[in-house]
Structure formats: structure tokens, C-alpha cells
Design a protein around this motif. Structure first.
Motif, mmCIF file in Angstrom:
data_model
loop_
_atom_site.group_PDB
_atom_site.id
_atom_site.type_symbol
_atom_site.label_atom_id
_atom_site.label_comp_id
_atom_site.label_asym_id
_atom_site.label_seq_id
_atom_site.Cartn_x
_atom_site.Cartn_y
_atom_site.Cartn_z
ATOM 1 N N VAL A 25 0.835 -1.205 0.000
ATOM 2 C CA VAL A 25 0.000 0.000 0.000
ATOM 3 C C VAL A 25 0.870 1.255 0.000
ATOM 4 O O VAL A 25 0.586 2.224 -0.707
ATOM 5 C CB VAL A 25 -0.969 -0.021 1.203
ATOM 6 C CG1 VAL A 25 -1.667 1.302 1.371
ATOM 7 C CG2 VAL A 25 -1.975 -1.131 1.045
ATOM 8 N N MET A 26 1.941 1.233 0.791
ATOM 9 C CA MET A 26 2.834 2.394 0.834
ATOM 10 C C MET A 26 3.499 2.642 -0.520
ATOM 11 O O MET A 26 3.591 3.781 -0.974
ATOM 12 C CB MET A 26 3.903 2.205 1.909
ATOM 13 C CG MET A 26 3.368 2.314 3.283
ATOM 14 S SD MET A 26 2.695 3.937 3.552
ATOM 15 C CE MET A 26 2.787 4.059 5.277
ATOM 16 N N VAL A 27 3.966 1.583 -1.156
ATOM 17 C CA VAL A 27 4.611 1.742 -2.461
ATOM 18 C C VAL A 27 3.601 2.231 -3.490
ATOM 19 O O VAL A 27 3.916 3.111 -4.299
ATOM 20 C CB VAL A 27 5.262 0.412 -2.903
ATOM 21 C CG1 VAL A 27 5.652 0.445 -4.368
ATOM 22 C CG2 VAL A 27 6.479 0.143 -2.048
ATOM 23 N N ALA A 28 2.386 1.707 -3.459
ATOM 24 C CA ALA A 28 1.358 2.162 -4.399
ATOM 25 C C ALA A 28 1.043 3.636 -4.179
ATOM 26 O O ALA A 28 0.849 4.390 -5.146
ATOM 27 C CB ALA A 28 0.093 1.325 -4.247
ATOM 28 N N MET A 29 1.022 4.056 -2.932
ATOM 29 C CA MET A 29 0.736 5.454 -2.634
ATOM 30 C C MET A 29 1.863 6.368 -3.113
ATOM 31 O O MET A 29 1.609 7.410 -3.726
ATOM 32 C CB MET A 29 0.529 5.626 -1.125
ATOM 33 C CG MET A 29 -0.027 6.958 -0.738
ATOM 34 S SD MET A 29 -0.568 7.031 0.974
ATOM 35 C CE MET A 29 0.880 6.493 1.856
ATOM 36 N N VAL A 30 3.099 5.971 -2.884
ATOM 37 C CA VAL A 30 4.241 6.793 -3.312
ATOM 38 C C VAL A 30 4.325 6.853 -4.830
ATOM 39 O O VAL A 30 4.529 7.929 -5.413
ATOM 40 C CB VAL A 30 5.544 6.245 -2.695
ATOM 41 C CG1 VAL A 30 6.764 6.885 -3.322
ATOM 42 C CG2 VAL A 30 5.546 6.468 -1.192
ATOM 43 N N VAL A 31 4.155 5.712 -5.494
ATOM 44 C CA VAL A 31 4.217 5.693 -6.959
ATOM 45 C C VAL A 31 3.057 6.490 -7.554
ATOM 46 O O VAL A 31 3.243 7.248 -8.508
ATOM 47 C CB VAL A 31 4.233 4.238 -7.485
ATOM 48 C CG1 VAL A 31 4.046 4.192 -8.988
ATOM 49 C CG2 VAL A 31 5.531 3.563 -7.100
ATOM 50 N N GLY A 32 1.885 6.352 -6.993
ATOM 51 C CA GLY A 32 0.734 7.114 -7.475
ATOM 52 C C GLY A 32 0.929 8.605 -7.311
ATOM 53 O O GLY A 32 0.586 9.392 -8.203
ATOM 54 N N LEU A 33 1.500 9.008 -6.176
ATOM 55 C CA LEU A 33 1.770 10.425 -5.951
ATOM 56 C C LEU A 33 2.815 10.953 -6.918
ATOM 57 O O LEU A 33 2.669 12.050 -7.468
ATOM 58 C CB LEU A 33 2.220 10.639 -4.507
ATOM 59 C CG LEU A 33 2.401 12.073 -4.063
ATOM 60 C CD1 LEU A 33 1.068 12.804 -4.108
ATOM 61 C CD2 LEU A 33 2.973 12.106 -2.664
#
Length: 88
Positions: A25-33
Motif C-alpha cells: 500500500v505504501m509503495v502504491a501510494m508513493v508511486v501514485g503520488l
């Protein structure tokens, strides 16, 4: 098994879920941002552009953290089985 044991297992289950899905979830959030920032700077508004990098990043993260995730699930399973064994 009484209510305290059930609540302890429920607390451990929620913590295990958070620890197991947290890295992805953290990686998805950082990549999405990061992709949203790039899209805002370049004004490229392609909707499908966000999906492929997120999917690749999540797959890599899950592959790298698989031993950690398996260890967390194993700890939870051992906790539950030990409670079931001591309950009878």
C-alpha cells in the motif's frame, strides 16, 4: 476460550493484516503520488498511465517482501493454533 482471548486474536489478526499489506500500500501510494506529480507538471492526462507503473511497483514490492509477509502470517497462525491447543 473467553472474550479476552477472542479480542486478543482479533487484535493480532488486524495487526497481521496491516503488517502484511502495509508495504504494498505504501509503495502504491508513493508511486501514485509521483505519477500524479509528473502528470501535473507535463499536463499529460492519460488515465491508463497510472496503472502500469503501480502494478509493476506492487509486484516487485510483494516479491521482495514475500518472506516478511509469510513470516507475519506464520506468526499469526502459530498464535491461533497455540490458543486452540491450550483451549481444549
Amino acid at each position: 476460550m473467553n472474550e479476552a482471548d477472542a479480542l486478543d486474536i482479533l487484535r493480532a489478526a488486524i495487526w497481521t493484516i496491516l503488517m502484511a499489506c502495509g508495504p504494498a500500500v505504501m509503495v502504491a501510494m508513493v508511486v501514485g503520488l509521483a505519477i500524479a506529480l509528473i502528470q501535473a507538471l507535463t499536463q499529460i492526462q492519460e488515465m491508463t498511465l497510472t496503472f502500469v507503473p503501480k502494478i509493476v511497483a506492487i509486484m516487485v514490492t510483494v516479491a521482495v517482501t514475500a518472506p516478511f509477509i509469510g513470516g507475519q502470517i506464520n506468526l499469526f497462525a502459530n498464535l491461533v493454533f497455540s490458543r486452540v491447543q491450550s483451549g481444549f
